[in-house]
Design an enzyme around this catalytic site. Sequence first.
Site, PDB file in Angstrom:
ATOM      1  N   CYS A 243      -0.319   0.699  -7.658  1.00  0.00           N
ATOM      2  CA  CYS A 243       1.019   1.303  -7.660  1.00  0.00           C
ATOM      3  C   CYS A 243       1.532   1.656  -6.263  1.00  0.00           C
ATOM      4  O   CYS A 243       2.483   1.060  -5.773  1.00  0.00           O
ATOM      5  CB  CYS A 243       1.030   2.559  -8.538  1.00  0.00           C
ATOM      6  SG  CYS A 243       0.869   2.227 -10.297  1.00  0.00           S
ATOM      7  N   ILE A 244       0.911   2.630  -5.622  1.00  0.00           N
ATOM      8  CA  ILE A 244       1.494   3.200  -4.402  1.00  0.00           C
ATOM      9  C   ILE A 244       1.605   2.193  -3.261  1.00  0.00           C
ATOM     10  O   ILE A 244       2.624   2.169  -2.571  1.00  0.00           O
ATOM     11  CB  ILE A 244       0.711   4.459  -3.967  1.00  0.00           C
ATOM     12  CG1 ILE A 244       0.778   5.510  -5.078  1.00  0.00           C
ATOM     13  CG2 ILE A 244       1.308   5.040  -2.689  1.00  0.00           C
ATOM     14  CD1 ILE A 244      -0.040   6.747  -4.801  1.00  0.00           C
TER      15      ILE A 244
END
Length: 391
Positions: A243-244
Amino acid sequence: MAAVDAGWTVIGIDNFEAKVAQINSGKSPVEDISDIQLQKALASGTYGASADFSAVAKASVITICVPTPLDEQREPDLSLLQSAATAIAPFVSNETLVVSESTSYPGTLRDIIIPTIDSLKPNDTVRVYYASAPERVNPGDPVWNQKNTPRLVGAIDADSQDKALTFYESICDVAVSVSSPEVAEAAKLLENTFRLVNIALINEFTQLCATAGINVHEVIDAASSKPYGFMSFRPGVGVGGHCIPVDPLYLTWWARQHGSKAEFIEAADSINQKMPKYVAQRALDLVDSSKATPRVLILGVAYKPGVSDVRETPVSELRIHLKAQGAEVAWHDPLVTIWEESKPVDLAWECDVAILATKQPGINLEHLVSRGIQILDCTNSIKNLSGVTSL
């Protein structure tokens, strides 16, 4: 499993047949789902996995939950999403709700998924409902899970929104209605971009404090005493996971497609990309300069503690930079059996310095300290042990 618990009968489809076989044998591939929970669902007949996409024809709700990684140019790679839409399309039944849970840039549902399915769906399927409800998951979190984490829902029309809300309200405590799929898609990117830029800020701030001989963690603790206007983030090797490190670059790419540039986000990404090199140098600075080939042991290679997931782990870049400086590098992680075609070593491996990159359960740090091994702690988790330097 959340849908099973809510009374739905669920079919899990994956084109990776080994994973399908593993699931159907009762072995969960996900840390947050126990084998017992999976086996109970299998035994009741309310869940089963399959590699046969024709099973989609039985569904009244289809959720697309495939990875959306970056390609070699660090731009959006929607090949898995397009493949999934293409594979399910010939079997979508009339009056079916199709939801994209995969994270992507605003417009993905409307511009890619819907045209793909509409062009390939059966002739007698005249009405399909579409919505976006990006996943919100924090693997290994003992508090927040699928059920108690609010879910954003944005659909292409009122009927689709009603159906999507009905579904998610059955498996989540709260379903938050937004005006369009684009709002839901953009909100997911904002959530993780918020984390990226704040991690970058604290990673850069850490380097400034280290230069001045200031303990950054004491500074963060001091700032955290303010009851408003501040949120605590901690430095580390970099950012990892699916994600990040990924989602904000979907946002920067999307901005460029609209003639804009997300300069602040791109700068944050650049800072985090450079953090493994900084950590490598900090670790090597702890080694006697007379060592021509320092031996470095990396502790924890998963992207976060408590999981075996090594996707986008910043430890990959850390190892590259250590080797570029002439170091011999080995790794140890109780939850990871093989990583980048290499196997772990035990803690008895002779080294000049150890880097605690991820605080995995089961790492006996006291054993290293008792041998006089210097440790660079990138997790702020070791207290009152001699020979330990905090990042």
